[in-house]
Design a protein around this motif. Structure first.
Motif, PDB file in Angstrom:
ATOM      1  N   ASP A   1      82.179  45.425  96.703  1.00 27.85           N
ATOM      2  CA  ASP A   1      83.059  44.219  96.601  1.00 27.85           C
ATOM      3  C   ASP A   1      82.480  43.394  95.257  1.00 27.85           C
ATOM      4  OD1 ASP A   1      84.370  41.956  98.064  1.00 27.85           O
ATOM      5  OD2 ASP A   1      82.057  41.148  98.065  1.00 27.85           O
ATOM      6  N   ARG A   2      83.342  42.830  94.531  1.00 25.06           N
ATOM      7  CA  ARG A   2      83.083  42.021  93.491  1.00 25.06           C
ATOM      8  C   ARG A   2      82.756  42.882  92.217  1.00 25.06           C
ATOM      9  NH1 ARG A   2      80.714  36.652  94.593  1.00 25.06           N
ATOM     10  NH2 ARG A   2      79.034  37.040  93.193  1.00 25.06           N
ATOM     11  N   THR A   3      83.369  44.032  92.066  1.00 26.74           N
ATOM     12  CA  THR A   3      83.315  44.747  90.650  1.00 26.74           C
ATOM     13  C   THR A   3      84.445  44.209  89.915  1.00 26.74           C
ATOM     14  OG1 THR A   3      82.489  46.726  92.025  1.00 26.74           O
ATOM     15  CG2 THR A   3      83.552  47.030  90.024  1.00 26.74           C
ATOM     16  N   VAL A   4      84.247  44.173  88.712  1.00 24.23           N
ATOM     17  CA  VAL A   4      85.119  43.625  87.888  1.00 24.23           C
ATOM     18  C   VAL A   4      85.291  44.554  86.766  1.00 24.23           C
ATOM     19  CG1 VAL A   4      85.481  41.853  86.069  1.00 24.23           C
ATOM     20  CG2 VAL A   4      84.472  41.227  88.272  1.00 24.23           C
ATOM     21  N   VAL A   5      86.752  44.888  86.194  1.00 28.42           N
ATOM     22  CA  VAL A   5      86.971  45.751  85.069  1.00 28.42           C
ATOM     23  C   VAL A   5      87.493  44.720  84.003  1.00 28.42           C
ATOM     24  CG1 VAL A   5      88.278  47.559  84.017  1.00 28.42           C
ATOM     25  CG2 VAL A   5      87.020  47.775  86.382  1.00 28.42           C
ATOM     26  N   TRP A   6      87.108  44.674  83.129  1.00 35.88           N
ATOM     27  CA  TRP A   6      87.629  43.591  82.111  1.00 35.88           C
ATOM     28  C   TRP A   6      88.053  44.467  80.673  1.00 35.88           C
ATOM     29  CZ3 TRP A   6      83.940  41.174  78.300  1.00 35.88           C
ATOM     30  CH2 TRP A   6      84.467  40.468  77.188  1.00 35.88           C
ATOM     31  N   ALA A   7      89.302  44.309  80.153  1.00 37.56           N
ATOM     32  CA  ALA A   7      89.760  45.033  78.977  1.00 37.56           C
ATOM     33  C   ALA A   7      90.033  43.937  77.923  1.00 37.56           C
ATOM     34  CB  ALA A   7      90.786  46.056  79.355  1.00 37.56           C
ATOM     35  N   LEU A   8      89.970  44.552  76.467  1.00 39.40           N
ATOM     36  CA  LEU A   8      90.282  43.611  75.432  1.00 39.40           C
ATOM     37  C   LEU A   8      91.661  43.566  75.356  1.00 39.40           C
ATOM     38  CD1 LEU A   8      87.587  44.441  72.874  1.00 39.40           C
ATOM     39  CD2 LEU A   8      88.025  42.421  74.411  1.00 39.40           C
ATOM     40  N   ARG A   9      92.364  45.136  75.803  1.00 40.50           N
ATOM     41  CA  ARG A   9      93.608  45.420  75.328  1.00 40.50           C
ATOM     42  C   ARG A   9      94.270  46.397  76.736  1.00 40.50           C
ATOM     43  NH1 ARG A   9      91.594  47.016  70.621  1.00 40.50           N
ATOM     44  NH2 ARG A   9      91.476  49.173  71.026  1.00 40.50           N
ATOM     45  N   GLN A  10      95.276  46.055  76.831  1.00 39.36           N
ATOM     46  CA  GLN A  10      96.011  47.016  77.985  1.00 39.36           C
ATOM     47  C   GLN A  10      97.111  47.686  77.249  1.00 39.36           C
ATOM     48  OE1 GLN A  10      95.507  45.385  82.573  1.00 39.36           O
ATOM     49  NE2 GLN A  10      96.793  43.917  81.126  1.00 39.36           N
TER      50      GLN A  10
ATOM     51  N   PHE B   1      78.513  39.886  90.686  1.00 39.89           N
ATOM     52  CA  PHE B   1      79.461  40.534  90.181  1.00 39.89           C
ATOM     53  C   PHE B   1      78.952  41.838  89.437  1.00 39.89           C
ATOM     54  CE2 PHE B   1      81.339  36.321  90.944  1.00 39.89           C
ATOM     55  CZ  PHE B   1      82.392  36.475  91.322  1.00 39.89           C
ATOM     56  N   THR B   2      79.641  42.668  89.479  1.00 37.70           N
ATOM     57  CA  THR B   2      79.322  44.086  88.577  1.00 37.70           C
ATOM     58  C   THR B   2      80.414  44.147  87.262  1.00 37.70           C
ATOM     59  OG1 THR B   2      78.446  45.115  90.672  1.00 37.70           O
ATOM     60  CG2 THR B   2      78.739  46.604  88.526  1.00 37.70           C
ATOM     61  N   LEU B   3      80.261  43.987  86.240  1.00 34.96           N
ATOM     62  CA  LEU B   3      81.040  44.088  85.444  1.00 34.96           C
ATOM     63  C   LEU B   3      81.063  45.289  84.357  1.00 34.96           C
ATOM     64  CD1 LEU B   3      83.201  42.412  83.479  1.00 34.96           C
ATOM     65  CD2 LEU B   3      81.096  41.586  82.302  1.00 34.96           C
ATOM     66  N   HIS B   4      82.451  45.913  84.221  1.00 32.57           N
ATOM     67  CA  HIS B   4      82.715  47.078  83.312  1.00 32.57           C
ATOM     68  C   HIS B   4      83.539  46.397  82.070  1.00 32.57           C
ATOM     69  CE1 HIS B   4      81.469  50.310  86.497  1.00 32.57           C
ATOM     70  NE2 HIS B   4      81.749  49.042  87.421  1.00 32.57           N
ATOM     71  N   ALA B   5      82.995  46.470  81.093  1.00 32.86           N
ATOM     72  CA  ALA B   5      83.881  45.961  80.148  1.00 32.86           C
ATOM     73  C   ALA B   5      84.389  47.191  79.276  1.00 32.86           C
ATOM     74  CB  ALA B   5      82.964  44.839  79.124  1.00 32.86           C
ATOM     75  N   ARG B   6      85.494  47.326  78.702  1.00 25.88           N
ATOM     76  CA  ARG B   6      86.301  48.391  78.271  1.00 25.88           C
ATOM     77  C   ARG B   6      87.020  47.835  76.968  1.00 25.88           C
ATOM     78  NH1 ARG B   6      84.128  50.998  81.614  1.00 25.88           N
ATOM     79  NH2 ARG B   6      84.884  52.080  83.278  1.00 25.88           N
ATOM     80  N   GLU B   7      87.177  48.440  75.927  1.00 31.89           N
ATOM     81  CA  GLU B   7      88.130  48.246  74.813  1.00 31.89           C
ATOM     82  C   GLU B   7      89.790  48.069  75.453  1.00 31.89           C
ATOM     83  OE1 GLU B   7      87.707  49.448  70.265  1.00 31.89           O
ATOM     84  OE2 GLU B   7      85.781  49.000  71.384  1.00 31.89           O
ATOM     85  N   GLU B   8      90.114  49.347  75.761  1.00 34.20           N
ATOM     86  CA  GLU B   8      91.502  49.393  76.090  1.00 34.20           C
ATOM     87  C   GLU B   8      91.637  50.257  77.249  1.00 34.20           C
ATOM     88  OE1 GLU B   8      94.475  50.091  72.781  1.00 34.20           O
ATOM     89  OE2 GLU B   8      95.497  51.550  74.333  1.00 34.20           O
ATOM     90  N   VAL B   9      92.576  49.880  78.054  1.00 28.44           N
ATOM     91  CA  VAL B   9      92.686  50.765  79.362  1.00 28.44           C
ATOM     92  C   VAL B   9      94.249  50.603  79.378  1.00 28.44           C
ATOM     93  CG1 VAL B   9      90.703  50.147  80.421  1.00 28.44           C
ATOM     94  CG2 VAL B   9      92.595  48.725  80.844  1.00 28.44           C
ATOM     95  N   GLY B  10      94.739  51.353  80.460  1.00 25.03           N
ATOM     96  CA  GLY B  10      96.101  51.403  80.674  1.00 25.03           C
ATOM     97  C   GLY B  10      96.352  49.734  81.557  1.00 25.03           C
TER      98      GLY B  10
END
Ligand code: BTN
Length: 240
Positions: free
Chosen positions: A26-35, A1-10
């Motif tokens: 394939d298997r790219t992940v975006v994770w956010a603390l808030r949306q 997995f390739t992980l992109h961690a963000r604080e806030e996104v839409g």
């Protein structure tokens, strides 16, 4: 997995879509603390304050779009496994089509979105998942709960749950690719909520009531109406 961690996104689904359009793997992940604009199924809003898990996974399976729709069942199975790994005392159950319940209340949701190529083949699929770790909306359409409320998860961070999910996802994704939906279907049915019971299925203009018999080979809900007639439902909201 390739992980992109963000604080806030839409919405993490929209972030993954942007990455996918520019060729992400394939298997790219975006994770956010808030949306700030989290989305649920059927055009609903997914309220997304800090403390819960919000992420989206990009998949590029080489299958037809109709088949890829089954991946929401894969997501629910992987999530149920991840929750059991984190707290073996919790026994999640699965609510058609893709919710995970704990103590009969909704703890997570899956929003699957896809894009097709000009020729109609599947280009990519976005699997967006939200899990209530600390909070849940009090006015949700379906009764909700959180892992915190269910106990034994006081120190659980969203990142811990994300890695547990990704570890659980891989084996189920492989089963799906190798053996197809029927293998996923039987694992899903083993944990399904309400099989054999009377359920209500809310459709845009009517509510059906009948006995929840099973799910068919494509994941449609097989309902025996009160009239005795069989009805296959492909989209709707189930209530018990
Ligand atoms: C549902 O209605 O049950 C599905 C909810 C899906 C919410 C998740 S949170 C991460 C991803 N980004 C979104 O905007 N929605 C999904």
């Amino acid at each position: 997995f390739t992980l992109h961690a963000r604080e806030e996104v839409g919405s993490t689904n929209d972030e993954v879509r942007l990455l996918a359009e520019t060729g992400a793997q394939d298997r790219t992940v975006v994770w956010a603390l808030r949306q700030s604009a989290g989305r649920g199924r059927q055009g609903r809003t997914w309220v997304s304050p800090e403390g819960n898990l919000y992420f989206s996974l990009l998949l590029r399976p080489e299958v037809a779009i109709a088949e890829a729709a089954n991946l929401s069942f894969v997501a629910a199975l992987a999530l149920a496994d991840a929750i059991k790994k984190i707290n073996p005392e919790i026994t999640p159950s699965l609510k058609w089509p893709n919710d995970v319940l704990v103590s009969s209340k909704k703890i997570s949701g899956v929003l699957l979105e896809s894009k097709s190529t000009a020729s109609g083949a599947l280009d990519f699929l976005i699997m967006g998942i939200g899990v209530n770790i600390r909070t849940y909306p009090g006015d949700a359409r379906y009764p909700a709960t959180s892992l915190l409320e269910q106990g034994g998860c006081d120190n659980l961070s969203p990142g811990d749950l994300l890695s547990a999910f990704l570890n659980s996802f891989d084996p189920w994704y492989k089963v799906w690719k190798k053996d197809g939906f029927m293998a996923i279907r039987s694992a899903w049915l083993d944990q399904a909520h309400g099989i054999g019971k009377t359920i209500y299925v809310r459709l845009p203009h009517q509510t059906l009531s009948g006995r929840f018999v099973t799910i068919d080979k494509d994941g449609a809900l097989d309902l025996e109406l009160d009239s005795g007639e069989q009805c296959l439902v492909t989209a709707g909201d189930v209530f018990f």
